[in-house]
Design a protein around this motif. Structure first.
Motif, PDB file in Angstrom:
ATOM      1  N   ASN A 132       0.851  -1.187   0.000  1.00 53.46           N
ATOM      2  CA  ASN A 132       0.000   0.000   0.000  1.00 53.46           C
ATOM      3  C   ASN A 132       0.894   1.247   0.000  1.00 53.46           C
ATOM      4  OD1 ASN A 132      -1.750   2.067   0.568  1.00 53.46           O
ATOM      5  ND2 ASN A 132      -2.931   0.915   2.081  1.00 53.46           N
ATOM      6  N   THR A 133       1.291   1.647  -1.196  1.00 55.80           N
ATOM      7  CA  THR A 133       2.275   2.736  -1.307  1.00 55.80           C
ATOM      8  C   THR A 133       1.707   4.050  -0.773  1.00 55.80           C
ATOM      9  OG1 THR A 133       1.574   3.048  -3.585  1.00 55.80           O
ATOM     10  CG2 THR A 133       3.521   1.711  -3.251  1.00 55.80           C
ATOM     11  N   ALA A 134       0.398   4.273  -0.946  1.00 55.13           N
ATOM     12  CA  ALA A 134      -0.209   5.530  -0.476  1.00 55.13           C
ATOM     13  C   ALA A 134      -0.087   5.639   1.040  1.00 55.13           C
ATOM     14  CB  ALA A 134      -1.673   5.592  -0.903  1.00 55.13           C
ATOM     15  N   SER A 135      -0.316   4.528   1.712  1.00 53.00           N
ATOM     16  CA  SER A 135      -0.241   4.532   3.173  1.00 53.00           C
ATOM     17  C   SER A 135       1.197   4.769   3.647  1.00 53.00           C
ATOM     18  CB  SER A 135      -0.782   3.185   3.681  1.00 53.00           C
ATOM     19  OG  SER A 135      -0.615   3.078   5.052  1.00 53.00           O
ATOM     20  N   ILE A 136       2.151   4.092   3.009  1.00 57.36           N
ATOM     21  CA  ILE A 136       3.566   4.237   3.424  1.00 57.36           C
ATOM     22  C   ILE A 136       4.050   5.654   3.102  1.00 57.36           C
ATOM     23  CG2 ILE A 136       5.917   3.341   3.106  1.00 57.36           C
ATOM     24  CD1 ILE A 136       4.526   0.634   2.355  1.00 57.36           C
ATOM     25  N   LYS A 137       3.579   6.183   1.975  1.00 57.72           N
ATOM     26  CA  LYS A 137       3.962   7.554   1.600  1.00 57.72           C
ATOM     27  C   LYS A 137       3.554   8.545   2.700  1.00 57.72           C
ATOM     28  CE  LYS A 137       3.433  10.989  -2.028  1.00 57.72           C
ATOM     29  NZ  LYS A 137       2.593  11.499  -3.085  1.00 57.72           N
ATOM     30  N   LYS A 138       2.378   8.304   3.294  1.00 58.28           N
ATOM     31  CA  LYS A 138       1.924   9.217   4.366  1.00 58.28           C
ATOM     32  C   LYS A 138       2.932   9.247   5.508  1.00 58.28           C
ATOM     33  CE  LYS A 138      -2.948   8.273   3.795  1.00 58.28           C
ATOM     34  NZ  LYS A 138      -4.073   7.601   4.440  1.00 58.28           N
ATOM     35  N   PHE A 139       3.432   8.088   5.891  1.00 64.09           N
ATOM     36  CA  PHE A 139       4.432   8.046   6.974  1.00 64.09           C
ATOM     37  C   PHE A 139       5.701   8.781   6.552  1.00 64.09           C
ATOM     38  CE2 PHE A 139       2.047   4.074   8.097  1.00 64.09           C
ATOM     39  CZ  PHE A 139       1.658   4.458   9.365  1.00 64.09           C
ATOM     40  N   LEU A 140       6.138   8.490   5.326  1.00 62.09           N
ATOM     41  CA  LEU A 140       7.400   9.086   4.856  1.00 62.09           C
ATOM     42  C   LEU A 140       7.289  10.600   4.731  1.00 62.09           C
ATOM     43  CD1 LEU A 140       8.356   6.491   2.074  1.00 62.09           C
ATOM     44  CD2 LEU A 140       9.569   6.848   4.231  1.00 62.09           C
ATOM     45  N   GLU A 141       6.181  11.057   4.155  1.00 62.34           N
ATOM     46  CA  GLU A 141       6.029  12.506   3.939  1.00 62.34           C
ATOM     47  C   GLU A 141       5.816  13.240   5.264  1.00 62.34           C
ATOM     48  OE1 GLU A 141       6.674  13.887   1.015  1.00 62.34           O
ATOM     49  OE2 GLU A 141       6.856  11.941   0.004  1.00 62.34           O
ATOM     50  N   ALA A 142       5.322  12.529   6.283  1.00 60.40           N
ATOM     51  CA  ALA A 142       5.161  13.147   7.612  1.00 60.40           C
ATOM     52  C   ALA A 142       6.490  13.176   8.364  1.00 60.40           C
ATOM     53  CB  ALA A 142       4.118  12.380   8.423  1.00 60.40           C
ATOM     54  N   GLY A 143       7.533  12.605   7.771  1.00 55.07           N
ATOM     55  CA  GLY A 143       8.862  12.656   8.394  1.00 55.07           C
ATOM     56  C   GLY A 143       9.192  11.444   9.253  1.00 55.07           C
ATOM     57  N   PHE A 144       8.294  10.456   9.279  1.00 53.73           N
ATOM     58  CA  PHE A 144       8.602   9.245  10.058  1.00 53.73           C
ATOM     59  C   PHE A 144       9.544   8.318   9.277  1.00 53.73           C
ATOM     60  CE2 PHE A 144       4.386  10.175  12.068  1.00 53.73           C
ATOM     61  CZ  PHE A 144       4.863  10.323  13.367  1.00 53.73           C
ATOM     62  N   VAL A 145      10.240   7.498  10.032  1.00 51.65           N
ATOM     63  CA  VAL A 145      11.089   6.458   9.437  1.00 51.65           C
ATOM     64  C   VAL A 145      10.437   5.107   9.767  1.00 51.65           C
ATOM     65  CG1 VAL A 145      13.355   5.369   9.477  1.00 51.65           C
ATOM     66  CG2 VAL A 145      13.167   7.865   9.642  1.00 51.65           C
ATOM     67  N   PRO A 146       9.725   4.514   8.807  1.00 49.30           N
ATOM     68  CA  PRO A 146       9.060   3.238   9.091  1.00 49.30           C
ATOM     69  C   PRO A 146      10.076   2.112   9.343  1.00 49.30           C
ATOM     70  CG  PRO A 146       8.128   4.280   7.122  1.00 49.30           C
ATOM     71  CD  PRO A 146       9.396   5.028   7.461  1.00 49.30           C
ATOM     72  N   VAL A 147       9.785   1.327  10.377  1.00 49.50           N
ATOM     73  CA  VAL A 147      10.622   0.155  10.696  1.00 49.50           C
ATOM     74  C   VAL A 147       9.710  -1.068  10.614  1.00 49.50           C
ATOM     75  CG1 VAL A 147      12.042  -0.988  12.442  1.00 49.50           C
ATOM     76  CG2 VAL A 147      12.136   1.515  12.197  1.00 49.50           C
ATOM     77  N   PHE A 148       9.902  -1.864   9.560  1.00 49.09           N
ATOM     78  CA  PHE A 148       9.005  -3.002   9.311  1.00 49.09           C
ATOM     79  C   PHE A 148       9.550  -4.299   9.896  1.00 49.09           C
ATOM     80  CE2 PHE A 148       7.273  -0.293   5.984  1.00 49.09           C
ATOM     81  CZ  PHE A 148       5.927  -0.616   6.024  1.00 49.09           C
ATOM     82  N   SER A 149       8.669  -5.031  10.574  1.00 47.98           N
ATOM     83  CA  SER A 149       8.996  -6.380  11.041  1.00 47.98           C
ATOM     84  C   SER A 149       8.535  -7.387   9.980  1.00 47.98           C
ATOM     85  CB  SER A 149       8.288  -6.654  12.367  1.00 47.98           C
ATOM     86  OG  SER A 149       6.881  -6.546  12.179  1.00 47.98           O
ATOM     87  N   ALA A 150       8.814  -8.663  10.231  1.00 50.42           N
ATOM     88  CA  ALA A 150       8.537  -9.701   9.223  1.00 50.42           C
ATOM     89  C   ALA A 150       7.124 -10.293   9.347  1.00 50.42           C
ATOM     90  CB  ALA A 150       9.597 -10.797   9.332  1.00 50.42           C
ATOM     91  N   ILE A 151       6.178  -9.465   9.759  1.00 50.08           N
ATOM     92  CA  ILE A 151       4.791  -9.921   9.907  1.00 50.08           C
ATOM     93  C   ILE A 151       3.899  -9.142   8.937  1.00 50.08           C
ATOM     94  CG2 ILE A 151       2.811 -10.046  11.522  1.00 50.08           C
ATOM     95  CD1 ILE A 151       5.055 -12.004  12.267  1.00 50.08           C
ATOM     96  N   THR A 152       3.077  -9.880   8.185  1.00 46.27           N
ATOM     97  CA  THR A 152       2.088  -9.245   7.294  1.00 46.27           C
ATOM     98  C   THR A 152       0.687  -9.718   7.706  1.00 46.27           C
ATOM     99  OG1 THR A 152       2.320 -11.065   5.733  1.00 46.27           O
ATOM    100  CG2 THR A 152       3.706  -9.124   5.340  1.00 46.27           C
TER     101      THR A 152
END
Ligand SMILES: Nc1ncnc2c1ncn2[C@@H]1O[C@H](COP(=O)(O)OP(=O)(O)O)[C@@H](O)[C@H]1O
Ligand SMILES: CC(=O)N[C@@H](CCC(=O)OP(=O)(O)O)C(=O)O
Length: 265
Positions: A132-152
Protein backbone atom coordinates in the motif's frame (compact mmCIF):
# COMPACT_ATOMS: atom_id res chain seq x y z
CA UNK A 1 7.12 9.96 -9.76
CA UNK A 2 8.49 12.48 -7.26
CA UNK A 3 12.20 12.64 -7.89
CA UNK A 4 13.18 12.24 -4.29
CA UNK A 5 15.24 9.26 -3.28
CA UNK A 6 14.34 6.48 -0.88
CA UNK A 7 16.69 3.97 0.72
CA UNK A 8 15.27 0.68 1.96
CA UNK A 9 17.71 -1.08 4.26
CA UNK A 10 17.27 -4.65 5.54
CA UNK A 11 19.13 -6.20 8.48
CA UNK A 12 19.17 -9.89 9.27
CA UNK A 13 19.16 -11.99 12.40
CA UNK A 14 22.93 -12.14 12.89
CA UNK A 15 23.06 -8.35 13.28
CA UNK A 16 20.01 -8.08 15.53
CA UNK A 17 21.39 -10.84 17.72
CA UNK A 18 24.65 -9.00 18.45
CA UNK A 19 24.10 -5.84 20.51
CA UNK A 20 27.42 -4.26 19.52
CA UNK A 21 26.81 -4.85 15.80
CA UNK A 22 23.19 -3.71 16.08
CA UNK A 23 24.04 -0.47 17.92
CA UNK A 24 26.82 0.38 15.50
CA UNK A 25 24.53 -0.33 12.51
CA UNK A 26 21.68 1.76 13.95
CA UNK A 27 24.00 4.75 14.42
CA UNK A 28 24.91 4.56 10.74
CA UNK A 29 21.30 4.05 9.71
CA UNK A 30 20.16 7.06 11.79
CA UNK A 31 22.85 9.22 10.16
CA UNK A 32 21.75 8.30 6.61
CA UNK A 33 20.22 11.44 5.05
CA UNK A 34 16.86 11.53 3.23
CA UNK A 35 13.85 9.26 3.24
CA UNK A 36 14.51 5.76 4.49
CA UNK A 37 12.86 2.56 5.67
CA UNK A 38 14.33 -0.20 7.83
CA UNK A 39 13.20 -3.83 7.47
CA UNK A 40 14.35 -6.37 10.01
CA UNK A 41 14.22 -10.13 10.42
CA UNK A 42 15.07 -11.86 13.65
CA UNK A 43 14.81 -15.52 12.70
CA UNK A 44 17.59 -16.60 15.07
CA UNK A 45 15.93 -15.04 18.13
CA UNK A 46 12.56 -16.59 17.24
CA UNK A 47 14.19 -20.02 16.98
CA UNK A 48 15.87 -19.57 20.37
CA UNK A 49 12.72 -18.39 22.13
CA UNK A 50 10.67 -21.19 20.53
CA UNK A 51 13.23 -23.75 21.76
CA UNK A 52 13.10 -22.24 25.28
CA UNK A 53 9.32 -22.72 25.17
CA UNK A 54 9.69 -26.34 24.05
CA UNK A 55 8.60 -25.70 20.45
CA UNK A 56 10.81 -27.07 17.71
CA UNK A 57 11.65 -24.72 14.83
CA UNK A 58 11.47 -26.28 11.36
CA UNK A 59 12.87 -24.55 8.28
CA UNK A 60 12.35 -25.77 4.70
CA UNK A 61 14.39 -24.04 1.98
CA UNK A 62 15.07 -21.13 4.31
CA UNK A 63 11.43 -20.60 5.21
CA UNK A 64 9.93 -21.32 8.64
CA UNK A 65 7.07 -23.79 8.99
CA UNK A 66 4.65 -21.63 10.94
CA UNK A 67 1.85 -23.42 12.77
CA UNK A 68 -0.44 -21.56 15.21
CA UNK A 69 1.97 -21.84 18.14
CA UNK A 70 4.90 -20.65 16.01
CA UNK A 71 2.83 -17.77 14.60
CA UNK A 72 2.19 -16.57 18.16
CA UNK A 73 5.92 -16.69 18.88
CA UNK A 74 7.08 -14.95 15.68
CA UNK A 75 4.44 -12.25 16.10
CA UNK A 76 5.62 -11.57 19.66
CA UNK A 77 9.30 -11.68 18.70
CA UNK A 78 9.30 -9.82 15.35
CA UNK A 79 6.44 -7.30 15.70
CA UNK A 80 6.93 -6.99 19.48
CA UNK A 81 10.27 -7.43 21.20
CA UNK A 82 12.60 -6.95 18.22
CA UNK A 83 10.68 -4.18 16.49
CA UNK A 84 10.12 -2.11 19.62
CA UNK A 85 13.72 -2.55 20.77
CA UNK A 86 14.99 -1.21 17.42
CA UNK A 87 12.49 1.67 17.41
CA UNK A 88 13.46 2.68 20.97
CA UNK A 89 17.17 2.63 20.06
CA UNK A 90 16.53 4.77 16.94
CA UNK A 91 14.53 7.28 18.97
CA UNK A 92 17.63 7.83 21.15
CA UNK A 93 19.52 8.65 17.96
CA UNK A 94 17.01 11.37 16.96
CA UNK A 95 15.64 9.15 14.21
CA UNK A 96 11.83 9.40 14.31
CA UNK A 97 11.20 5.69 13.84
CA UNK A 98 7.71 4.18 13.83
CA UNK A 99 7.40 0.41 14.16
CA UNK A 100 5.08 -1.38 11.74
CA UNK A 101 3.90 -4.80 10.71
CA UNK A 102 2.19 -5.19 7.34
CA UNK A 103 -1.15 -4.94 9.17
CA UNK A 104 -0.39 -1.46 10.55
CA UNK A 105 -1.83 1.21 8.28
CA UNK A 106 -2.77 -1.69 5.98
CA UNK A 107 0.75 -1.38 4.57
CA UNK A 108 1.46 -4.90 3.26
CA UNK A 109 -1.02 -7.63 2.40
CA UNK A 110 -0.02 -11.22 1.75
CA UNK A 111 -1.73 -14.50 0.93
CA UNK A 112 -1.25 -17.67 2.94
CA UNK A 113 1.17 -19.82 0.96
CA UNK A 114 -0.85 -22.51 -0.89
CA UNK A 115 -0.12 -26.07 0.24
CA UNK A 116 1.76 -28.03 -2.44
CA UNK A 117 4.34 -30.63 -1.40
CA UNK A 118 4.85 -28.79 1.88
CA UNK A 119 2.41 -27.09 4.21
CA UNK A 120 4.23 -24.00 5.46
CA UNK A 121 1.27 -23.04 7.65
CA UNK A 122 0.82 -19.32 8.30
CA UNK A 123 3.50 -18.13 5.91
CA UNK A 124 2.55 -15.18 3.72
CA UNK A 125 3.53 -14.52 0.11
CA UNK A 126 3.28 -10.95 -1.12
CA UNK A 127 1.53 -10.64 -4.45
CA UNK A 128 2.12 -7.95 -7.03
CA UNK A 129 0.46 -4.65 -5.99
CA UNK A 130 0.02 -5.75 -2.37
CA UNK A 131 2.16 -2.96 -0.97
CA UNK A 132 0.00 0.00 0.00
CA UNK A 133 2.27 2.74 -1.31
CA UNK A 134 -0.21 5.53 -0.48
CA UNK A 135 -0.24 4.53 3.17
CA UNK A 136 3.57 4.24 3.42
CA UNK A 137 3.96 7.55 1.60
CA UNK A 138 1.92 9.22 4.37
CA UNK A 139 4.43 8.05 6.97
CA UNK A 140 7.40 9.09 4.86
CA UNK A 141 6.03 12.51 3.94
CA UNK A 142 5.16 13.15 7.61
CA UNK A 143 8.86 12.66 8.39
CA UNK A 144 8.60 9.24 10.06
CA UNK A 145 11.09 6.46 9.44
CA UNK A 146 9.06 3.24 9.09
CA UNK A 147 10.62 0.16 10.70
CA UNK A 148 9.00 -3.00 9.31
CA UNK A 149 9.00 -6.38 11.04
CA UNK A 150 8.54 -9.70 9.22
CA UNK A 151 4.79 -9.92 9.91
CA UNK A 152 2.09 -9.24 7.29
CA UNK A 153 -1.68 -9.84 7.18
CA UNK A 154 -4.20 -11.17 4.67
CA UNK A 155 -6.67 -8.29 5.06
CA UNK A 156 -9.18 -10.64 6.71
CA UNK A 157 -7.71 -10.57 10.19
CA UNK A 158 -5.10 -13.27 9.75
CA UNK A 159 -1.46 -12.42 10.57
CA UNK A 160 1.19 -14.15 8.45
CA UNK A 161 4.92 -14.76 8.83
CA UNK A 162 6.77 -13.36 5.80
CA UNK A 163 10.49 -13.53 5.11
CA UNK A 164 12.11 -10.15 5.79
CA UNK A 165 14.23 -10.20 2.59
CA UNK A 166 11.00 -10.65 0.61
CA UNK A 167 9.32 -7.78 2.48
CA UNK A 168 12.27 -5.49 1.70
CA UNK A 169 12.19 -6.45 -1.97
CA UNK A 170 8.38 -6.02 -2.25
CA UNK A 171 8.53 -2.61 -0.53
CA UNK A 172 11.31 -1.50 -2.88
CA UNK A 173 9.38 -2.65 -5.97
CA UNK A 174 6.13 -1.00 -4.82
CA UNK A 175 7.71 2.27 -3.73
CA UNK A 176 9.88 2.60 -6.83
CA UNK A 177 6.71 3.88 -8.56
CA UNK A 178 6.84 6.89 -6.20
CA UNK A 179 10.51 7.33 -5.31
CA UNK A 180 13.90 6.72 -6.82
CA UNK A 181 14.48 3.63 -4.69
CA UNK A 182 17.63 1.79 -3.63
CA UNK A 183 17.56 -1.50 -1.72
CA UNK A 184 20.42 -2.45 0.61
CA UNK A 185 20.75 -5.84 2.29
CA UNK A 186 23.01 -5.59 5.35
CA UNK A 187 24.43 -8.69 7.01
CA UNK A 188 27.54 -9.86 8.86
CA UNK A 189 29.86 -10.31 5.86
CA UNK A 190 31.55 -7.77 3.57
CA UNK A 191 29.37 -8.72 0.60
CA UNK A 192 28.84 -11.73 -1.61
CA UNK A 193 32.16 -13.56 -1.24
CA UNK A 194 34.00 -15.68 -3.79
CA UNK A 195 35.35 -17.69 -0.87
CA UNK A 196 33.03 -17.72 2.15
CA UNK A 197 36.05 -17.96 4.48
CA UNK A 198 37.83 -14.94 3.02
CA UNK A 199 36.26 -11.58 3.88
CA UNK A 200 38.54 -9.90 1.34
CA UNK A 201 37.12 -11.92 -1.57
CA UNK A 202 34.08 -9.66 -2.12
CA UNK A 203 32.59 -9.87 -5.62
CA UNK A 204 32.12 -6.19 -6.52
CA UNK A 205 29.23 -6.69 -8.92
CA UNK A 206 27.07 -9.60 -10.09
CA UNK A 207 24.86 -9.76 -13.17
CA UNK A 208 21.72 -11.89 -13.25
CA UNK A 209 23.34 -14.47 -15.59
CA UNK A 210 26.48 -14.63 -13.40
CA UNK A 211 24.29 -15.31 -10.37
CA UNK A 212 22.96 -18.50 -11.95
CA UNK A 213 26.51 -19.69 -12.66
CA UNK A 214 27.76 -18.81 -9.14
CA UNK A 215 24.82 -20.74 -7.71
CA UNK A 216 25.56 -23.74 -9.90
CA UNK A 217 29.24 -23.64 -8.89
CA UNK A 218 28.25 -23.66 -5.21
CA UNK A 219 29.88 -20.25 -4.55
CA UNK A 220 26.47 -18.92 -3.50
CA UNK A 221 24.46 -21.18 -1.23
CA UNK A 222 22.10 -21.35 1.76
CA UNK A 223 20.38 -18.07 2.71
CA UNK A 224 22.27 -16.15 0.02
CA UNK A 225 20.30 -17.91 -2.76
CA UNK A 226 16.82 -16.61 -1.86
CA UNK A 227 18.36 -13.26 -0.86
CA UNK A 228 19.81 -12.79 -4.34
CA UNK A 229 16.62 -14.09 -5.98
CA UNK A 230 14.68 -11.39 -4.12
CA UNK A 231 17.32 -8.84 -5.04
CA UNK A 232 17.31 -9.60 -8.78
CA UNK A 233 13.52 -9.69 -8.73
CA UNK A 234 13.59 -6.13 -7.36
CA UNK A 235 15.91 -4.80 -10.08
CA UNK A 236 13.91 -6.51 -12.82
CA UNK A 237 10.82 -4.69 -11.50
CA UNK A 238 12.27 -1.17 -11.48
CA UNK A 239 14.33 -0.75 -8.30
CA UNK A 240 17.30 1.44 -9.22
CA UNK A 241 20.11 -0.15 -7.18
CA UNK A 242 20.52 -3.22 -5.03
CA UNK A 243 23.56 -3.67 -2.77
CA UNK A 244 24.59 -6.38 -0.32
CA UNK A 245 27.23 -5.70 2.31
CA UNK A 246 28.35 -5.50 5.92
CA UNK A 247 26.05 -3.68 8.35
CA UNK A 248 29.10 -1.88 9.76
CA UNK A 249 29.86 -0.33 6.37
CA UNK A 250 26.47 1.24 5.70
CA UNK A 251 28.03 4.72 5.81
CA UNK A 252 30.05 3.79 2.67
CA UNK A 253 26.99 2.87 0.62
CA UNK A 254 26.25 6.38 -0.66
CA UNK A 255 29.86 6.72 -1.79
CA UNK A 256 29.45 3.64 -3.99
CA UNK A 257 31.98 1.64 -1.96
CA UNK A 258 29.64 -0.81 -0.35
CA UNK A 259 29.88 -4.58 -0.73
CA UNK A 260 28.37 -6.22 -3.81
CA UNK A 261 26.31 -4.30 -6.37
CA UNK A 262 23.76 -6.27 -8.42
CA UNK A 263 23.11 -5.38 -12.03
CA UNK A 264 20.81 -6.77 -14.73
CA UNK A 265 23.34 -6.60 -17.58
N1 LIG B 1 29.04 -16.45 -1.44
C1 LIG B 1 28.55 -16.07 -0.26
N2 LIG B 1 28.93 -14.90 0.30
C2 LIG B 1 28.45 -14.51 1.51
N3 LIG B 1 27.57 -15.24 2.24
C3 LIG B 1 27.13 -16.40 1.73
C4 LIG B 1 27.59 -16.87 0.45
N4 LIG B 1 27.00 -18.06 0.20
C5 LIG B 1 26.24 -18.34 1.26
N5 LIG B 1 26.28 -17.36 2.18
C6 LIG B 1 25.56 -17.41 3.46
O1 LIG B 1 24.40 -16.60 3.37
C7 LIG B 1 24.15 -16.07 4.66
C8 LIG B 1 23.22 -14.88 4.53
O2 LIG B 1 21.91 -15.31 4.35
P1 LIG B 1 20.89 -15.32 5.58
O3 LIG B 1 21.41 -16.23 6.64
O4 LIG B 1 19.54 -15.60 5.05
O5 LIG B 1 21.06 -13.82 6.05
P2 LIG B 1 20.16 -12.84 6.92
O6 LIG B 1 19.64 -13.62 8.10
O7 LIG B 1 21.10 -11.75 7.26
O8 LIG B 1 19.07 -12.37 6.02
C9 LIG B 1 25.52 -15.74 5.21
O9 LIG B 1 25.53 -15.68 6.61
C10 LIG B 1 26.37 -16.87 4.64
O10 LIG B 1 26.48 -17.90 5.57
C1 LIG C 1 8.53 -17.32 6.47
C2 LIG C 1 9.84 -17.07 7.14
O1 LIG C 1 10.76 -17.89 7.03
N1 LIG C 1 9.96 -15.94 7.84
C3 LIG C 1 11.15 -15.57 8.54
C4 LIG C 1 10.99 -14.15 9.03
C5 LIG C 1 12.20 -13.61 9.76
C6 LIG C 1 13.36 -13.38 8.86
O2 LIG C 1 13.28 -13.29 7.66
O3 LIG C 1 14.54 -13.22 9.57
P1 LIG C 1 16.02 -13.14 8.99
O4 LIG C 1 16.08 -12.00 8.03
O5 LIG C 1 16.80 -12.87 10.23
O6 LIG C 1 16.34 -14.46 8.35
C7 LIG C 1 11.41 -16.51 9.73
O7 LIG C 1 10.49 -16.74 10.51
O8 LIG C 1 12.58 -16.93 9.91
Amino acid sequence: MSNSGLNIIKIGGNIIDDEVLLDSFLEKFAALPGKKILVHGGGKIATRIATDLGIEAKMVEGRRITDEAMLRIVTMVYAGLTNKNIVAKLQVLQCDAIGLSGADGGTIKAIKRPVKDIDYGFVGDILHDSVNTASIKKFLEAGFVPVFSAITHNGLGQLLNTNADTIASALAVGLSSLYDTSLVYCFEKNGVLKDINDEQSVINSIRADEFLQLKEDGVIHDGMVPKLQNAFDAIQKGVRNVYIGHANNLHLFQQGQFGTCLTLK
